[in-house]
Design a protein around this motif. Structure first.
Motif, short mmCIF file in Angstrom:
data_model
loop_
_atom_site.label_atom_id
_atom_site.label_comp_id
_atom_site.label_asym_id
_atom_site.label_seq_id
_atom_site.Cartn_x
_atom_site.Cartn_y
_atom_site.Cartn_z
N VAL A 2 0.85 -1.18 0.00
CA VAL A 2 0.00 0.00 0.00
C VAL A 2 0.89 1.24 0.00
CG1 VAL A 2 -1.74 1.27 1.30
CG2 VAL A 2 -1.79 -1.22 1.28
N SER A 65 -8.91 -2.73 4.89
CA SER A 65 -7.47 -2.96 4.81
C SER A 65 -6.74 -2.37 6.01
CB SER A 65 -6.90 -2.35 3.52
OG SER A 65 -7.00 -0.94 3.55
N ASP A 72 0.68 -4.38 3.48
CA ASP A 72 -0.68 -4.82 3.75
C ASP A 72 -0.69 -6.07 4.62
OD1 ASP A 72 -3.65 -4.43 2.70
OD2 ASP A 72 -3.22 -6.57 2.74
#
Length: 312
Positions: A2, A65, A72
């Motif tokens: 991410v 998330s 992640d």
């Protein structure tokens, strides 16, 4: 991976989690800044333990998330675990081993050995003030000293984030104060600290607080800002008919009231507590059984945001 926000250690986006028909987390989103001491505050059933399990990779991410420094949790659990030190509510020490033996075993699990392992053990014991107890069997130590040993152990592999679940459970007030001083010291070493707690006075020691209620984020800010958001002094009035008195106060003085646990709570916005108390007593003397004035607390914040008392 991410895309991490600048200076953010943890990014949580629209996290939801179910246990059968019960939704424990209902769309929780917030960030934790790198290098801060962050508290997840909430009564039992608020969702903080579930969120802790997700952050520590002990439970699968069902929806939404979570990421640590851009990694992640669902897609890169091994990388995330390498970034974490975790202190659980129940002690993870082997009480039959000596203090340094516990640290040795933990270090070996993370691939440490030789002089590097010995150095990490010595540094950890010195940092948390238990070097003189290194040869003691763990079960002979007080609860506060055992927590210090756990902190030394969980920071041996130099994690970037330290997660703690109700870290002061079973500790006396003096040991709690020692624990939070130790957490502040860990932060000074560059570690981001995230702790769950149901103790209001403990959460006040954090840099920022996320208040959870029934699986949702009820408030997020520094302790000072949260308390200031409530307004001025809080007045509690006990009476035989709280709702009738609350309606009368609102109509007469144009102030916000809340009936809770057989009492009326009034926020003294725009006036000092004594000034509003004088007005209340002058107008409703015959209906007031008891009146008290207090400064805003985190419980007042919880009540203002949820309409309920903070019950553990």
């Amino acid at each position: 991976m991410v895309n991490p926000l600048p200076n953010h250690a943890i990014q949580i986006r629209d996290v939801r989690h179910r246990y059968g028909d019960r939704e424990a987390l209902r769309g929780v989103s917030f960030d934790v800044t790198a290098g801060e001491v962050f508290a997840l505050l909430g009564p039992n059933g608020s969702g903080k333990t579930t969120l802790f399990k997700l952050l520590s990779t002990l439970a699968p991410v069902q929806s939404g998330s979570l990421a640590f420094f851009g990694h992640d949790v669902a897609r890169e659990p091994a990388v995330v675990r390498s970034l974490l030190g975790v202190v659980f509510q129940s002690p993870a020490l082997d009480k039959k081993l000596r203090v340094e033996e516990n640290l040795w075993c933990h270090g070996r699990l993370y691939g440490l050995k030789g002089s590097d392992l010995r150095q990490r053990i010595n540094e950890g014991l010195e940092r948390f003030g238990v070097a003189d107890r290194r040869r003691d069997v763990v079960e002979t130590l007080s609860g506060g000293l055992q927590r210090r040993v756990e902190l030394a152990m969980c920071l041996m592999h130099q994690p970037r984030v330290l997660l703690l679940d109700e870290p002061s459970t079973g500790l006396d007030p003096g040991a709690r104060a020692d624990l939070w001083r130790a957490l502040s010291e860990a932060r000074e070493q560059g570690v981001t600290v995230v702790a769950t707690t149901h103790l209001l006075e403990e959460a006040e020691r954090a840099d920022r607080i996320a208040i959870l209620h029934q699986g949702q984020l009820a408030a997020l800010d520094t302790p000072e800002a949260l308390q200031a958001s409530v307004g001025g002094d809080t007045i509690t009035v006990r009476t035989t008919d709280p709702q009738q008195l609350a309606n009368a106060i609102t109509a007469a003085l144009d102030v916000a009231t809340l009936t809770l646990d057989g009492a009326v709570r009034v926020e003294a916005n725009g006036a000092t507590g004594p000034e509003l108390a004088t007005q209340l007593y002058g107008r409703f003397r015959d209906q007031i059984d008891e009146l008290s004035i207090g400064k805003p607390t985190l419980e007042d914040v919880f009540i203002a945001r949820t309409g309920q008392r903070f019950d553990n």
